[in-house]
Write an enzyme that holds these catalytic residues in place. Structure first.
Site, PDB file in Angstrom:
ATOM      1  N   GLY A  77      38.123  25.967  60.656  1.00  0.00           N
ATOM      2  CA  GLY A  77      38.739  24.745  60.120  1.00  0.00           C
ATOM      3  C   GLY A  77      40.144  24.950  59.591  1.00  0.00           C
TER       4      GLY A  77
ATOM      5  N   ALA B 186      37.943  24.313  49.359  1.00  0.00           N
ATOM      6  CA  ALA B 186      37.097  25.034  50.314  1.00  0.00           C
ATOM      7  C   ALA B 186      35.783  25.481  49.672  1.00  0.00           C
ATOM      8  CB  ALA B 186      37.862  26.247  50.849  1.00  0.00           C
TER       9      ALA B 186
ATOM     10  N   HIS C 221      38.882  47.944  28.227  1.00  0.00           N
ATOM     11  CA  HIS C 221      40.248  48.069  27.717  1.00  0.00           C
ATOM     12  C   HIS C 221      40.979  49.156  28.478  1.00  0.00           C
ATOM     13  CE1 HIS C 221      43.590  48.101  24.918  1.00  0.00           C
ATOM     14  NE2 HIS C 221      43.484  49.431  24.869  1.00  0.00           N
TER      15      HIS C 221
END
Ligand code: NAI
Length: 468
Positions: A39, A323, A447
């Site tokens: 698509g 999408a 971290h």
């Protein structure tokens, strides 16, 4: 042979639906008018634009972002043809991937224009004009959307000088100047690509803000950042004409509040003023499929159209044209057809704008909560106070979390900053589980990471941040 399911359209909605249905034991066929699957998203949308966004970002970074880190490079040289070839190779790898998945799941593909003939019947007309009729117990329409153009303005797209998002993915050279009509997602993403490669870009937007519908504070911050990058943004300006005088193009616009109109000229004009659902030439009216007032296919809570056994999902139905929304609807409708409880939580669908910095959001904006009269609290944390962001010189932006004032349940999250599109998902997962800002603030974050800013924003929502 009758199929259990025929899916019309192989974009993210259609192809995911087909694969899921096959996984659930159905015999599935997909009808696709393009010569490749995937698509708009895979062929001329999300995937190629991200290839160009990344490559142009690298180019821009090499030219402007490395010196401060102590990396001195000679002025980088653009090889646009190679950049476009990288984009094309990315598209090919993705569309080939869908073909592979169809084969793996024993899904039959039919190339041609699909037409709904009524309950259980779909005709396919290929490029040679040959027609065949397929039969199935169920039909899913996933035909997506197409460029809408500008309301009440004639736009003669030639995809070279007056272009849509499709033409913006294959310009043969960098235009010296580009006017972008529409400061929405497509205009800002593709405008950024060509600005980074050297075009002087001007965005003309009707609303008083870019990214209408996004959190206002985030949109303002992005506007500041894009302006700093050299993009000229004109707000409150209604485009009334797009013309092609001589070799370039011109755009005429007037202040929305009223006043004199202005005409600007540029080498290229990109029109990005929204998309419309693809429902034409599919025999929908004749078959009795009802559309809503905006031309979208009307569906019930189970994606069923006005005809039993005919369903619709993705851009062709209500909801955001995204999408991943279509993908989740594809999974849900396949499950519903299989007798399971398919479901999409529309309150936790993330949205990402792939500019630099990225913008990402999930759930409600502050403006929406205000309008709905919901009592809420806000927690914010800037990347300037995040160690990893400082180390990478990526301190532009912040994280904002909105939670219910009484229950502390998180109702929305908004991030502008480097990597926002990846960081948003922990807030989406939290919302999916009905979590609170305290839950997020008490979740240990590695971290040093940019994601610690999400934790700190959550800490400031329910009490106080540590690092500010
Ligand atoms: P959009 O709806 O996001 O933006 C269109 C803009 O054009 C709006 O801000 C509108 O106010 C403006 N506009 C309309 N008429 C105008 C006029 N006469 N003069 C000046 N401005 C005018 O539509 P866009 O950017 O074309 O994207 C289409 C769809 O594709 C959207 O639904 C979007 O969500 C989706 N998309 C999503 C992406 C992502 O999630 N990263 C990337 C690309 C597209």
């Amino acid at each position: 042979m009758a199929y259990d399911l025929i899916v019309i359209g192989s974009g993210p909605g259609g192809y995911v639906c087909a694969i899921k249905a096959a996984q659930l034991g159905m015999k599935v066929a997909v009808v696709e008018k393009r010569s490749t699957y995937g698509g708009t998203c895979l062929n001329v949308g999300c995937i190629p634009s991200k290839a160009l966004l990344h490559a142009s970002e690298m180019f821009h970074h090499a030219a402007h972002g490395l010196d401060a880190l102590g990396v001195e490079v000679a002025s980088p040289k653009l090889n646009l043809q190679k950049m476009l070839a990288h984009k094309d190779a990315t598209v090919k790898a993705n569309v080939d991937g869908v073909s592979f998945l169809f084969k793996k799941n024993k899904i039959d593909g039919f190339q041609g224009m699909g037409k709904v003939l009524g309950q259980g019947k779909v005709s396919v007309t290929n490029d040679k004009g040959e027609e065949q009729v397929l039969e199935a117990k169920n039909i899913v329409i996933a035909t997506g959307s197409d460029v809408a153009g500008i309301p009440d303005v004639e736009v003669a797209f030639d995809e070279k000088v007056i272009i849509s998002s499709t033409g913006a993915l294959e310009l043969e050279k960098v235009p010296a100047s580009m006017i972008v009509v529409g400061g929405g997602v497509i205009g800002l993403e593709l405008g950024s690509v060509w600005a980074r490669l050297g075009a002087k870009v001007t965005v003309v937007e009707f609303l008083d803000t870019i990214l209408g519908g996004m959190d206002g504070e985030v949109a303002k911050q992005l506007q500041r950042m894009l302006t700093k990058q050299g993009i000229d943004i004109k707000l409150g300006a209604k485009v009334t004409g797009v013309a092609k005088p001589g070799s370039g193009a011109s755009v005429t616009f007037e202040p929305v509040k009223g006043g004199e109109s202005t005409t600007l000229e540029a080498d290229v004009v990109l029109v990005a003023t929204g998309r419309k659902p693809c429902t034409e030439n599919m025999g929908l009216a004749k078959a009795g499929v009802v559309l809503d007032s905006r031309g979208r296919i009307e569906i019930d809570n189970h994606f069923q159209t006005s005809i039993a056994g005919v369903y619709a999902i993705g851009d062709v139905v209500r909801g955001p044209m995204l999408a991943h929304k279509a993908e989740d609807e594809g999974v849900a409708v396949a499950e519903i057809i299989a007798g399971q409880a398919g479901h999409v939580n529309y309150d936790a669908i993330p949205g990402v704008v792939y500019t630099q910095p990225e913008v990402a959001s999930v759930g409600k904006t502050e403006e929406e909560l205000k309008a709905a009269g919901v009592a809420y609290k806000v927690g914010k944390f800037p990347f300037t106070a995040n160690g990893r962001a400082r180390a990478m010189l990526q301190t532009d932006g912040f994280v904002k979390i909105l939670a219910d004032k009484e229950t502390d349940r998180v109702l929305g999250g908004h991030i502008i900053g480097f990597g926002a599109g990846e960081m948003i998902h922990e807030i989406a997962v939290l919302m999916e589980f009905g979590g609170s800002s305290e839950d997020l603030g008490r979740t240990c974050h590695a971290h040093p990471t940019m994601s610690e800013a999400v934790k700190e924003a959550a800490l400031s929502t329910f009490f106080k941040p540590i690092h500010m």
